[in-house]
Design an enzyme around this catalytic site. Structure first.
Site, mmCIF file in Angstrom:
data_model
loop_
_atom_site.group_PDB
_atom_site.id
_atom_site.type_symbol
_atom_site.label_atom_id
_atom_site.label_comp_id
_atom_site.label_asym_id
_atom_site.label_seq_id
_atom_site.Cartn_x
_atom_site.Cartn_y
_atom_site.Cartn_z
ATOM 1 N N LYS A 126 0.832 -0.281 6.459
ATOM 2 C CA LYS A 126 0.589 0.363 5.148
ATOM 3 C C LYS A 126 0.469 -0.665 4.022
ATOM 4 O O LYS A 126 -0.467 -0.615 3.233
ATOM 5 C CB LYS A 126 1.727 1.342 4.812
ATOM 6 C CG LYS A 126 1.777 2.580 5.666
ATOM 7 C CD LYS A 126 2.860 3.544 5.186
ATOM 8 C CE LYS A 126 4.260 3.066 5.458
ATOM 9 N NZ LYS A 126 4.621 3.038 6.884
ATOM 10 N N THR A 127 1.442 -1.582 3.955
ATOM 11 C CA THR A 127 1.447 -2.544 2.843
ATOM 12 C C THR A 127 0.232 -3.462 2.913
ATOM 13 O O THR A 127 -0.444 -3.702 1.907
ATOM 14 C CB THR A 127 2.742 -3.374 2.846
ATOM 15 O OG1 THR A 127 3.847 -2.482 2.692
ATOM 16 C CG2 THR A 127 2.770 -4.385 1.719
ATOM 17 N N GLU A 170 0.939 3.436 -1.077
ATOM 18 C CA GLU A 170 1.389 3.649 0.296
ATOM 19 C C GLU A 170 1.989 5.050 0.382
ATOM 20 O O GLU A 170 2.531 5.552 -0.595
ATOM 21 C CB GLU A 170 2.491 2.648 0.654
ATOM 22 C CG GLU A 170 2.003 1.249 0.795
ATOM 23 C CD GLU A 170 3.123 0.306 1.200
ATOM 24 O OE1 GLU A 170 3.972 0.695 2.016
ATOM 25 O OE2 GLU A 170 3.134 -0.820 0.692
#
Length: 464
Positions: A126-127, A170
């Protein structure tokens, strides 16, 4: 999720109080609201650079949490999952009947104020993917507002306040946070077992991702990894448009051919869109998993008409977020890389990528993250870590948990020994650092790995 949530409207700025304002995410959301003209106050247990920054911008920050911090005139209070009901501020807010929002609910409400609200979900990546999207949008001059879970050099932190067109964040599945969100566009990178202290099993996790996808409106779009097993279950019954990408599933809308890696393990590939060759791309981040993440970004860029040249410029400058295969430096001729991997799939991806990075011996110093995760994936952890030549284990990082007394890094060491690996379990960082200085030689590669504070080992070695 209940729809009777207190609504945040950027056209009607109010007074918001944050219980736990010093957290990386909470402070960032407070910053966005202040830029939109809201009055912000908050409290935290400790003063920090983040709280100092908020005070400099005009927030009223209390150090220590007390009932009297809840002043008259507060319209809504935001709190994190870490705040217990016996917290004096929480109790005072309840007593006064002031509306409350969880951090996830606030984030969801803020999304409603943007034309395009883009939420990036998945068990892993996600990051990195949110950061990659950020670089692409900045390169395209789209002036995005960003909320990311790591420190991204391109924006000098984890928050960027931009215009009203684009909000990129996110979307975390833990405690079903993302079911409070209102995305117009979402990405699902992968779905695997994790956070087993909250979810029952993989079916439960998949169900949550399906509910998340259903939150996208009819005029919106879901971009999903077609390599997810039975991904059609997740997209079933959706009213929004669905775009697929994948490395294994060649029927996906976006795929990659001719993948190669340079001397540092960074990928190069030809993008194939609906069966047609479309551009050649070079990455500045390592590993096959990042080729997959890039395909998701290409699909997203195509939706907003961002051309391949702009995307390639962004990919050239994107060297990853903090703690994602991050080069830290060299000591005595060996290289130190740090990585946040804390799930077997992430470990496997990172160590596979490291195979393409120059090294004699690949050492992995791993700090397991939480007792429940270590117990749930013990054999999987051993299997993934066995991709390193030699393994050093630190004690389990407890995070939010208490030691149950029935699982430790010694159990993981035994599993690795069964696989024939050389493994060293050392209780303190001091012992680990001394061991590394004694045993690593010129040309070796050391990866410090985990979601806890193992990063300190490499930093201590480089600073001494």
């Amino acid at each position: 999720m209940s729809e009777n949530v207190y609504q945040i409207d950027f056209n009607k700025p109010e007074s918001v109080h944050f219980i736990g304002i010093g957290g990386i995410s909470m402070s960032g959301l407070a910053e966005i609201l202040m830029d939109e003209g809201f009055t912000v106050s908050g409290s935290d247990a400790h003063r920090s650079e983040l709280t100092d920054n908020l005070e400099a911008r005009g927030a009223k920050v209390y150090i220590g949490q007390k009932a009297e911090n809840i002043q008259d005139g507060i319209d809504v209070v935001v709190y994190t999952a870490a705040i217990h009901p016996d917290n004096p501020e929480f109790q005072e807010v309840k007593q006064r009947g002031i509306p409350m929002l969880t951090r996830a609910e606030l984030l969801g409400e803020m999304m409603r104020n943007y034309k395009n609200a883009i939420a990036i979900a998945g068990t892993h990546g996600k990051t990195t993917t949110t950061s990659m999207v950020t670089e692409i949008f900045l390169q395209a001059k789209n002036d995005p507002t960003i909320s990311v879970g790591g420190i991204l050099p391109a924006i000098g932190g984890n928050i960027r306040v931009g215009g009203p067109e684009f909000f990129v964040t996110e979307a975390c599945e833990y405690t079903n946070s993302f079911l409070s969100f209102y995305p117009t566009m979402a990405v699902i990178l992968n779905i695997e077992e994790d956070h087993m202290d909250f979810f029952h099993d993989l079916a439960d996790i998949r169900h949550s991702f399906h509910l998340f996808a259903k939150r996208i409106p009819e005029h919106g779009t879901l971009i999903i990894n077609a390599d997810i097993e039975n991904y059609e279950e997740i997209t079933e019954g959706l009213s929004c448009r669905v775009i697929t990408y994948g490395l294994e599933n060649k029927d996906a809308d976006f795929t990659a051919e001719n993948i190669t890696y340079n001397d540092l393990g960074c990928g190069t590939f030809d993008a194939v869109v609906q069966g047609e060759a479309k551009g050649h791309f070079h990455l500045s981040v390592v590993g096959r998993h990042n080729v997959s993440n890039t395909l998701a970004c290409l699909a997203l860029a195509s939706l907003y008409g961002i051309d391949d040249g702009t995307v390639q410029k962004a990919l050239t400058t994107f060297h990853g977020a903090d703690r994602r295969f991050e080069y830290k430096g060299e000591k005595n001729g060996f290289t130190i890389i740090d990585d946040y991997a804390h799930h077997p799939t992430e470990i496997r991806a990172t160590l596979t990528a490291a195979k393409n990075y120059p090294h004699k011996t690949l050492w992995c110093a791993f700090q397991p993250h939480t007792y429940t995760r270590t117990r749930a994936f013990l054999k999987d952890f051993a299997s993934a870590l066995s991709l390193a030549d030699k393994v050093i284990l630190a004690d389990i990082y407890a995070a939010r948990e208490k030691d149950p007394g029935d699982i430790s890094s010694a159990d993981l060491a035994r599993e690795l020994e069964k696989l024939g690996k050389e493994v060293h379990y050392l209780r303190s960082f001091d012992e680990i650092e001394k061991f590394i200085l004694k045993n690593l030689v010129n040309g070796d590669l050391l990866i410090t790995m985990g979601a806890g504070n193992i990063v300190e080992i490499g930093e201590n070695l480089l600073n001494n």
